[in-house]
Design a protein around this motif. Sequence first.
Motif, PDB file in Angstrom:
ATOM      1  N   GLU A  40       0.833  -1.210   0.000  1.00  0.00           N
ATOM      2  CA  GLU A  40       0.000   0.000   0.000  1.00  0.00           C
ATOM      3  C   GLU A  40       0.867   1.258   0.000  1.00  0.00           C
ATOM      4  O   GLU A  40       0.524   2.267  -0.638  1.00  0.00           O
ATOM      5  CB  GLU A  40      -0.934   0.006   1.206  1.00  0.00           C
ATOM      6  N   ILE A  41       1.984   1.220   0.723  1.00  0.00           N
ATOM      7  CA  ILE A  41       2.883   2.379   0.748  1.00  0.00           C
ATOM      8  C   ILE A  41       3.672   2.463  -0.551  1.00  0.00           C
ATOM      9  O   ILE A  41       3.874   3.554  -1.109  1.00  0.00           O
ATOM     10  CB  ILE A  41       3.820   2.312   1.965  1.00  0.00           C
ATOM     11  N   VAL A 273      -4.429   9.623  13.450  1.00  0.00           N
ATOM     12  CA  VAL A 273      -5.174   8.563  12.750  1.00  0.00           C
ATOM     13  C   VAL A 273      -4.983   7.230  13.458  1.00  0.00           C
ATOM     14  O   VAL A 273      -5.942   6.467  13.667  1.00  0.00           O
ATOM     15  CB  VAL A 273      -4.713   8.473  11.276  1.00  0.00           C
ATOM     16  N   SER A 274      -3.740   6.943  13.845  1.00  0.00           N
ATOM     17  CA  SER A 274      -3.473   5.697  14.559  1.00  0.00           C
ATOM     18  C   SER A 274      -4.269   5.629  15.853  1.00  0.00           C
ATOM     19  O   SER A 274      -4.812   4.575  16.212  1.00  0.00           O
ATOM     20  CB  SER A 274      -1.973   5.571  14.842  1.00  0.00           C
ATOM     21  N   VAL A 336      -3.783  -4.132  17.209  1.00  0.00           N
ATOM     22  CA  VAL A 336      -3.884  -2.743  16.761  1.00  0.00           C
ATOM     23  C   VAL A 336      -3.467  -1.784  17.871  1.00  0.00           C
ATOM     24  O   VAL A 336      -2.797  -0.780  17.618  1.00  0.00           O
ATOM     25  CB  VAL A 336      -5.310  -2.436  16.268  1.00  0.00           C
ATOM     26  N   VAL A 337      -3.869  -2.089  19.101  1.00  0.00           N
ATOM     27  CA  VAL A 337      -3.449  -1.256  20.234  1.00  0.00           C
ATOM     28  C   VAL A 337      -1.917  -1.242  20.328  1.00  0.00           C
ATOM     29  O   VAL A 337      -1.302  -0.197  20.571  1.00  0.00           O
ATOM     30  CB  VAL A 337      -4.072  -1.758  21.546  1.00  0.00           C
ATOM     31  N   VAL A 366      -0.668   0.899   8.114  1.00  0.00           N
ATOM     32  CA  VAL A 366      -1.256   0.043   7.077  1.00  0.00           C
ATOM     33  C   VAL A 366      -1.735  -1.274   7.678  1.00  0.00           C
ATOM     34  O   VAL A 366      -2.836  -1.762   7.374  1.00  0.00           O
ATOM     35  CB  VAL A 366      -0.239  -0.198   5.943  1.00  0.00           C
ATOM     36  N   LYS A 367      -0.932  -1.852   8.547  1.00  0.00           N
ATOM     37  CA  LYS A 367      -1.332  -3.107   9.187  1.00  0.00           C
ATOM     38  C   LYS A 367      -2.593  -2.920  10.020  1.00  0.00           C
ATOM     39  O   LYS A 367      -3.496  -3.770  10.015  1.00  0.00           O
ATOM     40  CB  LYS A 367      -0.196  -3.640  10.055  1.00  0.00           C
ATOM     41  N   SER A 368      -2.663  -1.822  10.765  1.00  0.00           N
ATOM     42  CA  SER A 368      -3.844  -1.565  11.594  1.00  0.00           C
ATOM     43  C   SER A 368      -5.091  -1.426  10.737  1.00  0.00           C
ATOM     44  O   SER A 368      -6.146  -1.998  11.048  1.00  0.00           O
ATOM     45  CB  SER A 368      -3.640  -0.289  12.424  1.00  0.00           C
ATOM     46  N   PHE A 369      -4.991  -0.656   9.663  1.00  0.00           N
ATOM     47  CA  PHE A 369      -6.134  -0.520   8.760  1.00  0.00           C
ATOM     48  C   PHE A 369      -6.586  -1.881   8.244  1.00  0.00           C
ATOM     49  O   PHE A 369      -7.775  -2.224   8.290  1.00  0.00           O
ATOM     50  CB  PHE A 369      -5.779   0.388   7.580  1.00  0.00           C
ATOM     51  N   ASN A 370      -5.647  -2.665   7.729  1.00  0.00           N
ATOM     52  CA  ASN A 370      -6.015  -3.950   7.128  1.00  0.00           C
ATOM     53  C   ASN A 370      -6.587  -4.916   8.154  1.00  0.00           C
ATOM     54  O   ASN A 370      -7.546  -5.653   7.865  1.00  0.00           O
ATOM     55  CB  ASN A 370      -4.801  -4.563   6.429  1.00  0.00           C
ATOM     56  N   ILE A 371      -6.028  -4.927   9.353  1.00  0.00           N
ATOM     57  CA  ILE A 371      -6.574  -5.790  10.407  1.00  0.00           C
ATOM     58  C   ILE A 371      -8.009  -5.384  10.741  1.00  0.00           C
ATOM     59  O   ILE A 371      -8.896  -6.240  10.871  1.00  0.00           O
ATOM     60  CB  ILE A 371      -5.690  -5.734  11.672  1.00  0.00           C
TER      61      ILE A 371
END
Length: 458
Positions: A40-41, A273-274, A336-337, A366-371
């Motif tokens: 994604e990046i 955002v995070s 995610v946390v 990106v990982k947080s979004f996808n999860i």
Amino acid sequence: MRIEKDSMGEKQIPEDAWYGIHTSRSMENFNVAGEVLPLEIIYAIVRLKAACATANQRLGLLDQDRSRAIRRACDAILLGMHDDQFPIDIFQAGSGTSSQMNVNEVIANLAVVELGGKPGDRQTVHPNDHVNKGQSTNNVFPSAIRVACLLLTQRLDAALDRTIASLGGKAHEFAHVPKSGRTHLQDAVPITLGQTFSGYARALEKAKRRITAAGASLLEIGIGGNAVGTGINTKPAFRSHIVAALSDATGLPFEVPGNGVEITQFMTDMGQVSAALKLLSLDLLKIANDLRLLSSGPNTGIGEIRLPAVEPGSSIMPGKVNPSICEAANMACIQVVGYDSGVAMACGLGQLELNTHMPLIGANLVKSFNILIRTCTMLDERCIRGIEADETRCRKNFEASAGLATILNPTLGYDRVAALVKEGLAGGKSLKALVLEKKLMSEQDLERLLAGAFGPVP
């Protein structure tokens, strides 16, 4: 193999590789995460390269043939045709130079071939002088994180909308089902099962709103600011041309930043955002745990709802079915946390004119979004849509709840009701049975009082 040369010397590069010498050095240097930077990046960097090629052409700084060849190379990458050409580890140079140069080299070599040359021909298309013209990793990489996050927000919004709709549907389906409320895990005033689910839906609506609000600050992108954000070596109109081209390509209203120096140094827009993603994960964690509690049993727990059975729950206990989907969601949300903690620390560790922890920030976001996209989809499709109410159990618990005492307060008084609660607990009788037994109210009046205990589903 082919030979490529840079300021540090010569190296052999596989003949079939689209990347070049800088990428090869980075592959030797970095292998800590054992995981490459998320595509994604990479794709977001590629989008920026296409926009920069357009801007440079419009300003007369890049000829039409090179500009077109660079954009065509970008199109091919965005179609997923060269995903294996981006092998750089997440933990690399802190500004992301390794991945930025990896992209520059792949685009340059694809463009060279488009123009009739061979990979490695830097005279025809140079990764720095042409593909990277007017750019610095210090602005490209954080801008790419912003672009990637905004595109992922669209996907998360869609997943959240479906989950919210399913919860809202259950709120209406269960609107007529009374149950005992519980605070401190003890009996509390009554509530309907529908009201419970309406609360879940509203929580996710607010979580979505927080993510949208946080994402608005990402529309400012520092691309074109170069090394420290001042725009050195570029024309004044360069940034606005890039923003216009990128906005046309993505449909998002990107903006030139109010302060190019600030946006180069500070990553807290991304930290915001995070944090919003973390808050969504906490809401999902709470909802999943509630569903586990409400479905506990089947014979010795609360058992007021039934979750869809998705797999056998035990290798030794026949017939056991566990809330596996909710448990998987819990672990995802906890992750995610953890990612947010990494982002927060990295945002605060910039020094002077640059933050040198950007690959970690980008990868974790990106990982947080996808999860969260996959977690919402899993909860919706594999759990929420199939939830059933055990109306008999709900009614039984409602009538047995000590929380009914609060409804009787206005009619019988606090002290008398408190005494009834103690007597009921000691004798194993429900409040309803005691009130009728002692003829404190008629059954008709009591039923009317109980029926009026619930407000409408919000």
